[in-house]
Write a protein that holds these residues in place. Structure first.
Motif, short mmCIF file in Angstrom:
data_model
loop_
_atom_site.label_atom_id
_atom_site.label_comp_id
_atom_site.label_asym_id
_atom_site.label_seq_id
_atom_site.Cartn_x
_atom_site.Cartn_y
_atom_site.Cartn_z
N LEU A 283 -43.41 -72.47 16.11
CA LEU A 283 -44.89 -72.20 15.97
C LEU A 283 -45.38 -70.75 16.51
CD1 LEU A 283 -46.17 -75.53 17.06
CD2 LEU A 283 -46.02 -74.75 14.62
N PHE A 284 -45.02 -70.40 17.75
CA PHE A 284 -45.65 -69.16 18.28
C PHE A 284 -44.56 -68.45 18.91
CE2 PHE A 284 -48.95 -72.38 18.83
CZ PHE A 284 -50.02 -71.72 18.28
N GLY A 285 -43.16 -68.57 18.39
CA GLY A 285 -42.06 -67.76 18.69
C GLY A 285 -41.82 -67.70 20.31
N VAL A 286 -41.31 -66.54 20.85
CA VAL A 286 -40.84 -66.44 22.08
C VAL A 286 -41.89 -65.46 22.58
CG1 VAL A 286 -38.58 -66.88 21.70
CG2 VAL A 286 -39.26 -64.55 21.64
N GLY A 287 -42.80 -65.14 21.99
CA GLY A 287 -43.95 -64.23 22.72
C GLY A 287 -43.77 -62.63 22.14
N VAL A 288 -44.86 -61.94 21.77
CA VAL A 288 -44.71 -60.42 21.16
C VAL A 288 -43.95 -59.69 22.34
CG1 VAL A 288 -46.27 -58.42 20.62
CG2 VAL A 288 -46.52 -60.84 19.72
N GLY A 289 -43.24 -58.95 21.83
CA GLY A 289 -42.51 -57.92 22.60
C GLY A 289 -41.42 -58.63 23.80
N MET A 290 -40.86 -59.82 23.54
CA MET A 290 -40.10 -60.56 24.11
C MET A 290 -38.71 -60.86 23.78
SD MET A 290 -41.42 -60.66 27.00
CE MET A 290 -40.69 -62.04 28.17
N PHE A 291 -38.58 -60.22 22.54
CA PHE A 291 -37.10 -60.62 21.91
C PHE A 291 -36.40 -59.27 21.34
CE2 PHE A 291 -34.65 -61.59 18.04
CZ PHE A 291 -33.71 -61.92 18.58
N GLY A 292 -37.19 -58.71 20.40
CA GLY A 292 -36.17 -57.63 19.69
C GLY A 292 -36.87 -56.17 19.43
N ASP A 293 -35.82 -55.17 19.43
CA ASP A 293 -36.18 -53.93 19.25
C ASP A 293 -36.84 -53.05 20.38
OD1 ASP A 293 -35.07 -54.32 16.63
OD2 ASP A 293 -36.99 -54.85 15.61
N SER A 294 -37.43 -52.07 20.02
CA SER A 294 -38.12 -51.23 21.22
C SER A 294 -38.76 -51.68 22.25
CB SER A 294 -39.09 -50.02 20.49
OG SER A 294 -40.20 -50.46 19.75
N VAL A 295 -39.45 -52.40 21.94
CA VAL A 295 -40.52 -52.75 23.24
C VAL A 295 -39.86 -53.57 24.45
CG1 VAL A 295 -42.47 -54.05 24.08
CG2 VAL A 295 -42.80 -52.77 22.07
N ILE A 318 -43.39 -64.42 16.89
CA ILE A 318 -44.65 -65.06 17.16
C ILE A 318 -44.68 -66.34 16.28
CG2 ILE A 318 -46.05 -62.66 17.26
CD1 ILE A 318 -46.52 -63.01 14.36
N GLY A 319 -43.25 -66.70 15.83
CA GLY A 319 -43.11 -67.90 14.83
C GLY A 319 -43.41 -67.66 13.29
N VAL A 320 -43.13 -68.96 12.63
CA VAL A 320 -43.20 -68.89 10.97
C VAL A 320 -44.36 -68.52 10.45
CG1 VAL A 320 -42.54 -70.32 9.11
CG2 VAL A 320 -40.94 -70.41 11.34
N PHE A 321 -45.57 -69.11 11.15
CA PHE A 321 -46.75 -68.95 10.48
C PHE A 321 -47.10 -67.56 10.59
CE2 PHE A 321 -46.51 -73.63 11.48
CZ PHE A 321 -46.65 -73.90 9.90
N GLY A 322 -46.91 -66.91 11.82
CA GLY A 322 -47.24 -65.47 11.96
C GLY A 322 -46.74 -64.70 11.10
#
Length: 406
Positions: A283-295, A318-322
């Motif tokens: 639904l909402f993933g693990v949070g923006v900036g909390m998993f992959g790449d530069s940030v 941010i999840g599947v719907f995002g």
């Protein structure tokens, strides 16, 4: 108004200024210049264009998925209580480049100004590509890219071969339709296109090569389907004329050992990890900036990694719907100029819309194997080019209003 036009020329020089400022000044200072440039754009637009609501020409099928994407980004931050510094950095990386499109959105209704803009943008890109060719031919190590593999990859004034490859692809996407459909300055632009193509090869970016091929197929289909007959011939000839290093880079794709290594600790392994995060948090993933790449890597988030797939990275955060909202948004940025190209009543406008649609093709495809949208210069130029779409739609909107009033 003159100030706005001067800001447009700064946009053309954006890669050069970014390179020079980051080379001369430390990151704490040089990293602020693009924010100051954006601030100048917003202030100038408010002064000179505050009475023009050009957002009325943005279709709902573009607005709605964009707003949904934004809502899911914010929701993922709130639900997972993302640290403020990480949240700000993540939103800056995602949305700041989009705002640069305001400049072209409000200036691209002037045909002569738009032609000059592209002319000098192509020349600037050609010089950047020429430097990349020189770098590759003479194996000049600029120290702007650490070469983790045995193969040397050209970056020119950029800091990443995949990013500069995306930049070349965007320029080629705009150039090729013009060359095919216009005689004016055809030989000059053909020369620039050849330089850009050679430089693109020397980046050794396979994702960019695939994106280029898909873009060319689309452009030929839209401009002149007879040119499709040349593709089998080109496919047969290229292996005999391409440099050995490029052939080796392509042949790796047919090596089972490559996929085995990638599955253990490489791109495929990263993709699997992203999919697992997406499945666990649909639904909402693990949070923006909390998993992959530069940030997350910049903020040393535990278990952060390079995903090398922008879509899987978004889905994990941010999840599947995002993710679906983002994919629909990107598709809408292709569909709008594609549909407009079919409705265009002159060759210049048609070639322009085909080029604008082609830009989204190359960027969307290349982001399957890398998070190219996170490269500042790539993001700025992509959304600046997108802004031109809405500038043209505004011009059409004004023309319709004038006809009705008469």
């Amino acid at each position: 108004m003159l100030l706005l036009q001067r800001l447009l020329w700064i946009l053309i020089l954006f890669p050069w200024l970014d390179f020079l400022l980051r080379y001369i000044f430390p990151d704490s200072i040089s990293g602020l210049w693009d924010e100051l440039f954006l601030f100048a754009i917003i202030i100038a637009l408010w002064i000179y264009k505050k009475n023009e609501n050009r957002f009325v020409v943005v279709p709902n099928y573009v607005k709605i998925p964009f707003l949904l994407y934004f809502i899911f980004c914010v929701s993922s931050m709130v639900i997972h209580v993302v640290p403020l510094a990480v949240a700000i950095d993540a939103m800056r990386v995602i949305y700041q480049p989009i705002l640069f499109g305001l400049l072209t959105m409000y200036l691209s209704d002037n045909k002569m100004l738009l032609q000059r803009f592209f002319h000098w943008m192509y020349i600037s890109a050609g010089i950047i590509a020429f430097l990349g060719i020189i770098e590759f031919v003479f194996q000049i190590d600029t120290s702007r890219w650490n070469h983790p593999s045995e193969q040397f990859r050209a970056v020119s004034i950029f800091s990443n071969p995949n990013a500069v490859a995306a930049f070349y692809n965007m320029m080629l996407a705009m150039l090729i339709p013009r060359i095919l459909m216009h005689k004016q300055k055809r030989w000059i632009y053909s020369g620039i296109a050849v330089i850009l193509f050679i430089a693109l090869l020397f980046t050794l970016s396979r994702g960019a090569w695939i994106a280029f091929c898909m873009m060319v197929l689309y452009v030929i289909w839209m401009c002149n389907k007879k040119w499709l007959l040349s593709i089998p011939i080109a496919t047969l000839v290229l292996p005999f004329v391409l440099p050995k290093s490029i052939i080796q880079r392509i042949m790796v794709l047919f090596d089972p050992e490559y996929y085995q290594m990638s599955s253990e600790y490489g791109r495929i392994a990263f993709w699997k990890e992203a999919l697992e995060r997406m499945i666990d948090n649909p639904l909402f993933g693990v949070g923006v900036g909390m998993f992959g790449d530069s940030v997350p890597l910049r903020h040393q988030i535990p278990f952060a990694t390079w995903v090398d797939n922008h879509y899987l990275k978004i889905g994990a955060e941010i999840g599947v719907f995002g993710l679906l909202a983002f994919v629909v948004f990107v598709f809408s940025l292709f569909w709008l100029p594609h549909r407009s190209a079919k409705q265009a009543n002159n060759s210049f406008t048609k070639s322009l819309y085909i080029g604008l649609a082609s830009v989204t093709i190359v960027i969307a495809v290349q982001n399957v194997t890398a998070s190219i949208w996170e490269a500042l210069t790539v993001g700025v130029f992509y959304y600046a080019i997108v802004g031109i779409i809405f500038g043209l739609k505004w011009q059409e909107y004004q023309s319709r209003k004038e006809k009705i009033s008469k």
